[in-house]
Design a protein around this motif. Structure first.
Motif, PDB file in Angstrom:
ATOM      1  N   LEU A 123      -6.399  -3.101   5.943  1.00  0.00           N
ATOM      2  CA  LEU A 123      -6.226  -1.876   5.161  1.00  0.00           C
ATOM      3  C   LEU A 123      -7.518  -1.503   4.444  1.00  0.00           C
ATOM      4  N   GLY A 124      -8.211  -2.478   3.883  1.00  0.00           N
ATOM      5  CA  GLY A 124      -9.487  -2.224   3.227  1.00  0.00           C
ATOM      6  C   GLY A 124     -10.524  -1.688   4.202  1.00  0.00           C
ATOM      7  N   ASN A 125     -10.556  -2.248   5.410  1.00  0.00           N
ATOM      8  CA  ASN A 125     -11.492  -1.784   6.439  1.00  0.00           C
ATOM      9  C   ASN A 125     -11.159  -0.375   6.917  1.00  0.00           C
ATOM     10  N   GLU A 126      -9.888   0.017   6.814  1.00  0.00           N
ATOM     11  CA  GLU A 126      -9.447   1.348   7.232  1.00  0.00           C
ATOM     12  C   GLU A 126      -9.514   2.360   6.091  1.00  0.00           C
ATOM     13  N   LYS A 127     -10.242   2.018   5.038  1.00  0.00           N
ATOM     14  CA  LYS A 127     -10.496   2.902   3.885  1.00  0.00           C
ATOM     15  C   LYS A 127      -9.266   3.162   3.010  1.00  0.00           C
ATOM     16  N   PHE A 128      -8.299   2.243   3.015  1.00  0.00           N
ATOM     17  CA  PHE A 128      -7.181   2.309   2.078  1.00  0.00           C
ATOM     18  C   PHE A 128      -7.654   1.748   0.748  1.00  0.00           C
TER      19      PHE A 128
ATOM     20  N   LYS B 204      -3.984   6.222   0.248  1.00  0.00           N
ATOM     21  CA  LYS B 204      -4.937   6.966   1.064  1.00  0.00           C
ATOM     22  C   LYS B 204      -4.351   8.353   1.273  1.00  0.00           C
ATOM     23  N   TYR B 205      -5.180   9.375   1.384  1.00  0.00           N
ATOM     24  CA  TYR B 205      -4.745  10.761   1.632  1.00  0.00           C
ATOM     25  C   TYR B 205      -3.867  11.326   0.526  1.00  0.00           C
ATOM     26  N   GLY B 206      -3.896  10.789  -0.684  1.00  0.00           N
ATOM     27  CA  GLY B 206      -3.023  11.265  -1.752  1.00  0.00           C
ATOM     28  C   GLY B 206      -1.633  10.652  -1.702  1.00  0.00           C
ATOM     29  N   CYS B 207      -1.446   9.675  -0.817  1.00  0.00           N
ATOM     30  CA  CYS B 207      -0.165   8.991  -0.642  1.00  0.00           C
ATOM     31  C   CYS B 207      -0.313   7.530  -1.045  1.00  0.00           C
ATOM     32  N   ALA B 208       0.799   6.870  -1.301  1.00  0.00           N
ATOM     33  CA  ALA B 208       0.767   5.450  -1.644  1.00  0.00           C
ATOM     34  C   ALA B 208       2.070   4.776  -1.241  1.00  0.00           C
ATOM     35  N   ALA B 209       2.013   3.466  -1.128  1.00  0.00           N
ATOM     36  CA  ALA B 209       3.178   2.616  -0.887  1.00  0.00           C
ATOM     37  C   ALA B 209       2.913   1.304  -1.601  1.00  0.00           C
ATOM     38  N   GLU B 210       3.971   0.552  -1.838  1.00  0.00           N
ATOM     39  CA  GLU B 210       3.800  -0.770  -2.448  1.00  0.00           C
ATOM     40  C   GLU B 210       4.324  -1.821  -1.484  1.00  0.00           C
ATOM     41  N   ILE B 211       3.495  -2.848  -1.267  1.00  0.00           N
ATOM     42  CA  ILE B 211       3.822  -3.909  -0.326  1.00  0.00           C
ATOM     43  C   ILE B 211       3.668  -5.265  -1.011  1.00  0.00           C
ATOM     44  N   ALA B 212       4.312  -6.261  -0.416  1.00  0.00           N
ATOM     45  CA  ALA B 212       4.211  -7.635  -0.918  1.00  0.00           C
ATOM     46  C   ALA B 212       4.309  -8.580   0.274  1.00  0.00           C
ATOM     47  N   PRO B 213       3.896  -9.828   0.097  1.00  0.00           N
ATOM     48  CA  PRO B 213       4.064 -10.799   1.181  1.00  0.00           C
ATOM     49  C   PRO B 213       5.548 -10.987   1.502  1.00  0.00           C
TER      50      PRO B 213
ATOM     51  N   ALA C  38       0.192  14.453   5.642  1.00  0.00           N
ATOM     52  CA  ALA C  38      -0.526  13.329   5.029  1.00  0.00           C
ATOM     53  C   ALA C  38       0.386  12.109   4.900  1.00  0.00           C
ATOM     54  N   ILE C  39       1.636  12.323   4.483  1.00  0.00           N
ATOM     55  CA  ILE C  39       2.594  11.213   4.367  1.00  0.00           C
ATOM     56  C   ILE C  39       2.826  10.577   5.731  1.00  0.00           C
ATOM     57  N   HIS C  40       2.988  11.402   6.757  1.00  0.00           N
ATOM     58  CA  HIS C  40       3.222  10.888   8.108  1.00  0.00           C
ATOM     59  C   HIS C  40       2.023  10.073   8.601  1.00  0.00           C
ATOM     60  N   GLN C  41       0.814  10.606   8.441  1.00  0.00           N
ATOM     61  CA  GLN C  41      -0.385   9.897   8.880  1.00  0.00           C
ATOM     62  C   GLN C  41      -0.565   8.593   8.105  1.00  0.00           C
ATOM     63  N   PHE C  42      -0.343   8.641   6.793  1.00  0.00           N
ATOM     64  CA  PHE C  42      -0.438   7.452   5.950  1.00  0.00           C
ATOM     65  C   PHE C  42       0.537   6.375   6.441  1.00  0.00           C
ATOM     66  N   SER C  43       1.787   6.765   6.665  1.00  0.00           N
ATOM     67  CA  SER C  43       2.814   5.805   7.095  1.00  0.00           C
ATOM     68  C   SER C  43       2.473   5.186   8.445  1.00  0.00           C
ATOM     69  N   GLU C  44       1.990   6.001   9.374  1.00  0.00           N
ATOM     70  CA  GLU C  44       1.629   5.492  10.696  1.00  0.00           C
ATOM     71  C   GLU C  44       0.482   4.488  10.608  1.00  0.00           C
ATOM     72  N   GLU C  45      -0.547   4.808   9.833  1.00  0.00           N
ATOM     73  CA  GLU C  45      -1.687   3.899   9.698  1.00  0.00           C
ATOM     74  C   GLU C  45      -1.289   2.608   8.989  1.00  0.00           C
TER      75      GLU C  45
END
Length: 141
Positions: free
Chosen positions: A17-22, A42-51, A101-108
């Motif tokens: 994700l860091g390499n993909e500019k997130f 990224k792109y004005g969008c966000a998500a929260e993730i955890a292990p 933007a949300i769609h592209q963010f989610s796909e990436e």
């Protein structure tokens, strides 16, 4: 014979994700906070993730990807005639650019995490809540 896909670790996903500019930072949503949780944006969008503790998945999605309004990740609300972005304090009509933007963010994000991509989600942005006029007054999930 089908090739088996190796699942990346959570640290490998964060690196990708860091390499993909997130932008990767500690998670901010209070109720969903867990150890090691990160907010990716990224792109004005966000998500929260955890292990993830599940076998075969490195990432657990705490807060689904959405447009960021006043620092809060908005849900997509579909009223049949228009999609809206809804947070705990604000609701605005969604623009086509925001939905793209949300769609592209989610796909990436899914690609970096090695997650399963479902056909209906790959076709476009899906809503979190559907509230059509004929359903007015009914509780939604």
């Amino acid at each position: 014979m089908a090739k088996t896909k190796t699942q990346p670790t959570f640290d490998e996903v964060l690196s990708t994700l860091g390499n993909e500019k997130f932008d990767v930072s500690p998670a901010t949503e209070g109720a969903n906070r867990s150890a090691g949780a990160r907010r990716v944006s990224k792109y004005g969008c966000a998500a929260e993730i955890a292990p993830s503790a599940e076998k075969g998945a490195a990432v657990r999605l705490l807060v689904k990807g959405g447009w960021v309004l006043n620092g809060e990740i908005a849900l997509i609300l579909d009223r049949g005639y228009q999609k809206f972005l809804k947070t705990s304090k604000l609701e605005i009509p969604a623009t086509a650019d925001q939905l793209r933007a949300i769609h592209q963010f989610s796909e990436e994000l899914k690609e970096a995490a090695g997650a399963l991509v479902l056909y209906n989600e790959a076709m476009g942005t899906t809503s979190d809540v559907y509230m059509y006029d004929r359903l007015r007054g009914r509780e939604h999930v």
